[in-house]
Write a protein that holds these residues in place. Structure first.
Motif, PDB file in Angstrom:
ATOM      1  N   ARG A 156      -2.450 -47.895  49.664  1.00 51.98           N
ATOM      2  CA  ARG A 156      -2.495 -49.394  49.589  1.00 51.98           C
ATOM      3  C   ARG A 156      -2.591 -49.866  48.111  1.00 51.98           C
ATOM      4  O   ARG A 156      -2.204 -50.725  47.765  1.00 51.98           O
ATOM      5  CB  ARG A 156      -3.982 -49.605  50.217  1.00 51.98           C
ATOM      6  CG  ARG A 156      -4.233 -51.176  50.294  1.00 51.98           C
ATOM      7  CD  ARG A 156      -5.540 -51.602  50.966  1.00 51.98           C
ATOM      8  NE  ARG A 156      -6.700 -50.885  50.186  1.00 51.98           N
ATOM      9  CZ  ARG A 156      -7.256 -51.603  49.034  1.00 51.98           C
ATOM     10  NH1 ARG A 156      -6.871 -52.762  48.634  1.00 51.98           N
ATOM     11  NH2 ARG A 156      -8.381 -51.160  48.382  1.00 51.98           N
ATOM     12  N   LEU A 157      -2.732 -48.831  47.300  1.00 49.53           N
ATOM     13  CA  LEU A 157      -2.723 -49.295  45.789  1.00 49.53           C
ATOM     14  C   LEU A 157      -1.563 -48.775  45.224  1.00 49.53           C
ATOM     15  O   LEU A 157      -1.299 -48.872  43.950  1.00 49.53           O
ATOM     16  CB  LEU A 157      -3.901 -48.173  45.120  1.00 49.53           C
ATOM     17  CG  LEU A 157      -5.417 -48.643  45.185  1.00 49.53           C
ATOM     18  CD1 LEU A 157      -6.439 -47.733  44.585  1.00 49.53           C
ATOM     19  CD2 LEU A 157      -5.633 -50.165  44.838  1.00 49.53           C
ATOM     20  N   HIS A 216      -6.115 -51.798  41.227  1.00 47.45           N
ATOM     21  CA  HIS A 216      -6.877 -52.936  42.061  1.00 47.45           C
ATOM     22  C   HIS A 216      -6.405 -54.348  41.620  1.00 47.45           C
ATOM     23  O   HIS A 216      -6.049 -55.169  42.488  1.00 47.45           O
ATOM     24  CB  HIS A 216      -8.343 -52.975  42.187  1.00 47.45           C
ATOM     25  CG  HIS A 216      -8.807 -51.619  42.696  1.00 47.45           C
ATOM     26  ND1 HIS A 216      -8.809 -51.668  44.022  1.00 47.45           N
ATOM     27  CD2 HIS A 216      -9.487 -50.449  42.276  1.00 47.45           C
ATOM     28  CE1 HIS A 216      -9.291 -50.462  44.526  1.00 47.45           C
ATOM     29  NE2 HIS A 216      -9.804 -49.733  43.349  1.00 47.45           N
ATOM     30  N   ASP A 246      -6.267 -57.306  44.401  1.00 43.99           N
ATOM     31  CA  ASP A 246      -7.429 -56.852  45.545  1.00 43.99           C
ATOM     32  C   ASP A 246      -8.616 -57.960  45.278  1.00 43.99           C
ATOM     33  O   ASP A 246      -8.778 -58.615  44.179  1.00 43.99           O
ATOM     34  CB  ASP A 246      -7.811 -55.434  45.056  1.00 43.99           C
ATOM     35  CG  ASP A 246      -8.294 -54.531  46.238  1.00 43.99           C
ATOM     36  OD1 ASP A 246      -8.628 -55.224  47.365  1.00 43.99           O
ATOM     37  OD2 ASP A 246      -8.367 -53.532  45.930  1.00 43.99           O
ATOM     38  N   ALA A 251     -13.835 -55.228  45.168  1.00 46.21           N
ATOM     39  CA  ALA A 251     -13.088 -53.672  45.075  1.00 46.21           C
ATOM     40  C   ALA A 251     -13.241 -53.289  43.675  1.00 46.21           C
ATOM     41  O   ALA A 251     -12.972 -52.034  43.417  1.00 46.21           O
ATOM     42  CB  ALA A 251     -11.457 -53.962  45.704  1.00 46.21           C
TER      43      ALA A 251
END
Length: 140
Positions: free
Chosen positions: A46-47, A103, A108, A112
């Motif tokens: 996801r990152l 992030h 994000d 987060a």
């Protein structure tokens, strides 16, 4: 510094409290990244990072860094151990800054950022108290 020229108990206690908390957090994240494979892989993906090789490398680097920070300093080894600790602190700083950037780069949610930001505060207190202790003479 006390009248005897040795570091104050308060500084030593501050150093160990923040260093212990920081090391526990780093070991927890290394454990999560190594043992919670599906969730950790998803978080790395996801990152925008590799779910496998980079995750494993980063996790073991955290374990090695914690070992360096907790390694006791003995007479005659102060220079070598001090250098290893400095590199560990530098590696952790790069890791924490990179986590915050990762992030932010994916926009994000603000929540987060809390773990990396909190760990960064622990890092700062540990590092700067350690640097102050470095300027003090070693106890016999």
């Amino acid at each position: 510094m006390s009248a005897s020229g040795k570091a104050s108990k308060g500084l030593v206690i501050t150093f160990w409290i923040f260093t212990a908390l920081f090391c526990v957090e780093m070991l927890f994240t290394a454990y999560f990244e190594l043992m919670m494979l599906p969730q950790a892989a998803q978080a790395f993906t996801r990152l925008g990072f590799s779910a496998n090789a980079f995750r494993i490398e980063l996790s073991w680097a955290k374990v090695a860094g914690v070992a360096a920070l907790l390694w006791p300093m003995a007479r005659g080894q102060r220079g070598l151990i001090s250098t290893l600790k400095e590199w560990a602190y530098a590696g952790f700083a790069i890791n924490l800054i990179s986590a915050l950037i990762a992030h932010l780069s994916i926009s994000d949610r603000p929540l987060a950022l809390v773990p990396s930001a909190t760990t960064s505060v622990l890092w700062a207190f540990s590092y700067f108290s350690w640097r102050r202790l470095q300027t003090q003479p070693m106890a016999d």
